[in-house]
Scaffold this motif. Structure first.
Motif, PDB file in Angstrom:
ATOM      1  N   TYR A 109       1.306  11.957 -20.288  1.00  0.00           N
ATOM      2  CA  TYR A 109       1.287  11.108 -18.885  1.00  0.00           C
ATOM      3  C   TYR A 109       2.358  12.097 -17.781  1.00  0.00           C
ATOM      4  N   SER A 110       3.647  12.533 -18.428  1.00  0.00           N
ATOM      5  CA  SER A 110       4.248  12.874 -17.716  1.00  0.00           C
ATOM      6  C   SER A 110       3.739  14.138 -17.831  1.00  0.00           C
ATOM      7  N   CYS A 111       2.886  14.501 -18.210  1.00  0.00           N
ATOM      8  CA  CYS A 111       3.269  15.998 -18.716  1.00  0.00           C
ATOM      9  C   CYS A 111       1.734  16.703 -17.985  1.00  0.00           C
ATOM     10  N   LEU A 112       1.093  15.637 -18.189  1.00  0.00           N
ATOM     11  CA  LEU A 112      -0.422  15.462 -16.351  1.00  0.00           C
ATOM     12  C   LEU A 112       0.065  15.377 -15.673  1.00  0.00           C
ATOM     13  N   GLN A 113       1.087  14.843 -15.301  1.00  0.00           N
ATOM     14  CA  GLN A 113       1.743  14.538 -14.070  1.00  0.00           C
ATOM     15  C   GLN A 113       2.103  16.150 -13.326  1.00  0.00           C
ATOM     16  N   ALA A 114       2.925  16.955 -14.159  1.00  0.00           N
ATOM     17  CA  ALA A 114       3.662  17.655 -14.393  1.00  0.00           C
ATOM     18  C   ALA A 114       2.346  18.519 -13.761  1.00  0.00           C
TER      19      ALA A 114
ATOM     20  N   VAL B 269      -6.041  23.026 -10.352  1.00  0.00           N
ATOM     21  CA  VAL B 269      -6.032  22.677 -12.083  1.00  0.00           C
ATOM     22  C   VAL B 269      -7.388  21.345 -12.268  1.00  0.00           C
ATOM     23  N   LYS B 270      -8.510  21.119 -13.400  1.00  0.00           N
ATOM     24  CA  LYS B 270      -9.626  20.347 -13.827  1.00  0.00           C
ATOM     25  C   LYS B 270      -8.238  19.707 -15.035  1.00  0.00           C
ATOM     26  N   MET B 271      -8.367  18.480 -14.898  1.00  0.00           N
ATOM     27  CA  MET B 271      -8.445  17.535 -16.751  1.00  0.00           C
ATOM     28  C   MET B 271      -8.404  16.856 -16.482  1.00  0.00           C
ATOM     29  N   LEU B 272      -9.106  16.979 -18.083  1.00  0.00           N
ATOM     30  CA  LEU B 272     -10.161  15.795 -18.662  1.00  0.00           C
ATOM     31  C   LEU B 272      -8.834  15.481 -20.202  1.00  0.00           C
TER      32      LEU B 272
ATOM     33  N   ASN C 278      -4.065   5.059 -15.259  1.00  0.00           N
ATOM     34  CA  ASN C 278      -5.426   5.182 -14.271  1.00  0.00           C
ATOM     35  C   ASN C 278      -4.246   6.869 -13.781  1.00  0.00           C
ATOM     36  N   ILE C 279      -4.646   7.131 -13.788  1.00  0.00           N
ATOM     37  CA  ILE C 279      -3.978   8.627 -12.916  1.00  0.00           C
ATOM     38  C   ILE C 279      -5.087   9.181 -12.302  1.00  0.00           C
ATOM     39  N   ASP C 280      -4.603   9.169 -10.670  1.00  0.00           N
ATOM     40  CA  ASP C 280      -5.285  10.032  -9.530  1.00  0.00           C
ATOM     41  C   ASP C 280      -5.209  11.281  -9.440  1.00  0.00           C
ATOM     42  N   GLY C 281      -6.631  12.227  -9.608  1.00  0.00           N
ATOM     43  CA  GLY C 281      -6.925  13.460  -9.558  1.00  0.00           C
ATOM     44  C   GLY C 281      -7.221  13.560 -11.095  1.00  0.00           C
TER      45      GLY C 281
END
Length: 428
Positions: free
Chosen positions: A200-205, A211-214, A223-226
């Motif tokens: 999750y920290s990598c995704l937040q960075a 960037v489109k993330m799935l 739950n992470i916004d975006g």
């Protein structure tokens, strides 16, 4: 350690007012007049509600990660997992096992009359201004249903890479690796080692408008916004593999697979990284080089693994020595032998342990810290993978090119006075 607040209210179960739990968004089943007698409840229903509130509040206050409700023939036990270790609370009267478990199932919007099959759910709890998520899992046992609550701290969602405790030399390597346009990063370690928090920290960075993330997860913990997050649903046929196949038609830049469990998922993840995506995932292995052999054992072709994998990060969480009662001591010869330290490496530096005090509830520890082992896939390592090298050869090459092993990272934490010999020997 965590006995005081509840024990004082026995045997009458007169529980003081505590922060109330929020009901799930969906309508929860209520205890009806019919089920009231079945559950053994009379005028004491509010006491059960308040008791459960108190158990949850105490768990949050003690920074527990899990709460275990366990029925036995003569007892009903409640245990907290704090800093990776289970502590038993003063048990409530055994006849309250069914009402307490039913209360938990109501909060999680589960079927309180179904006691033969496992169920999963979740609910939110407000402690003042703090919002905490609880993930609920029930399990039928010989003497009733066992319930385990996983406490999901929402503050972990906002962790930046720099807050994970990565060593100064390792942090820029990870930060650069995850910004590659293609490739794959695997985070490995046992359950409870912080792998999900790292992902999750990598995704937040990486989480920006451009960037489109799935993600596909089982279950979604935060739950992470975006970010578009997809929960696995085996009953409906939505597996990691099927989600990954669909992801590639949704134009993602970055894909996160909660866990690689089989050949099909591993193969899809590798294919995604080959077709212009960066992939993050987790795997259960003892160390970073072990991830290579594990993927080959799953049926991944060595040439495919060598051409897609960018790096493997292995990690553990060890208990941190309590700063209030930390005490220096001279290590024995047995301590040095356990850690395989020679006189040159040790250099006469003191070791530390916690004597136990009120701040740490006499345990000698307070909180946890991460120790990490990062293996970057260099050309010599890729060549060894393609040649089918054994695990020992892969590990030897990784160390030769600069990999700090988990044991070595643990020794550094010992010499820095952060953790104990027992903790490092337990987890590495």
């Amino acid at each position: 350690m965590v006995r005081g607040l509840i024990a004082e209210y026995y045997p009458d179960m007169i529980i003081p007012e505590k922060p109330r739990l929020l009901r799930p968004a969906a309508a929860a089943p209520l205890i009806t007049a019919t089920t009231r007698g079945e559950l053994g409840l009379t005028g004491g229903t509010p006491s059960v509600v308040h008791f459960v509130d108190l158990v949850l509040t105490q768990a949050i206050r003690d920074h527990a990660s899990d709460i275990h409700f366990e029925p036995f023939e003569q007892d009903f036990k409640i245990r907290y997992r704090i800093d990776g270790v289970l502590y038993e609370m003063s048990p409530p009267p055994s006849h309250l096992a069914l009402p307490i478990i039913s209360r938990l199932k109501i909060l999680a919007n589960l079927n309180i009359t179904e006691r033969r099959l496992p169920q999963d759910g979740r609910f939110n709890f407000h402690r003042g201004a703090q919002l905490v998520d609880f993930r609920v899992s029930t399990l039928p046992t010989q003497f009733g249903e066992s319930v385990v609550l996983r406490i999901l701290d929402q503050s972990a969602v906002g962790l930046e890479l720099g807050q994970l405790g990565l060593p100064a030399l390792l942090l820029p390597q990870i930060a650069d690796l995850i910004r590659r346009p293609t490739g794959m990063l695997i985070v490995t370690g046992p359950t409870g080692s912080g792998k999900t928090t790292t992902l999750y920290s990598c995704l937040q960075a990486l989480n920006t408008v451009a960037v489109k993330m799935l993600t596909v997860e089982d279950p979604i913990e935060y739950n992470i916004d975006g970010i578009m997050q997809v929960p696995v649903n085996l009953a409906a046929g939505l597996t990691f593999e099927r989600a990954m196949r669909t992801f590639l038609r949704h134009d993602p830049d970055i894909v996160m697979v909660g866990e690689i469990r089989d050949h099909a998922t591993a193969h899809m993840a590798m294919q995604a990284s080959l077709t212009g995506h960066f992939v993050l995932s987790t795997l259960h292995t003892n160390d970073a080089p072990g991830a290579l052999t594990r993927l080959v054992e799953m049926g991944i072709e060595p040439f495919l693994l060598a051409s897609t994998l960018a790096g493997v990060l292995a990690q553990r969480l060890v208990r941190r020595i309590c700063p209030a009662c930390r005490t220096a001591f001279a290590p024995s010869a047995a301590d040095l032998q356990q850690l395989m330290l020679n006189a040159a490496e040790w250099r006469g530096r003191p070791f530390y342990h916690g004597r136990g005090c009120a701040d740490c509830h006499q345990t000698g520890y307070q909180g946890r810290l991460g120790i990490f082992e990062f293996m970057s896939l260099t050309e010599p390592l890729r060549d060894l993978i393609v040649q089918g090298a054994a695990l020992g050869q892969l590990r030897q090459q990784a160390v030769a090119q600069g990999m700090i092993t988990l044991r070595a990272a643990g020794v550094e934490a010992i010499l820095a006075g952060q953790t104990s010999v027992a903790e490092v020997m337990r987890y590495t």
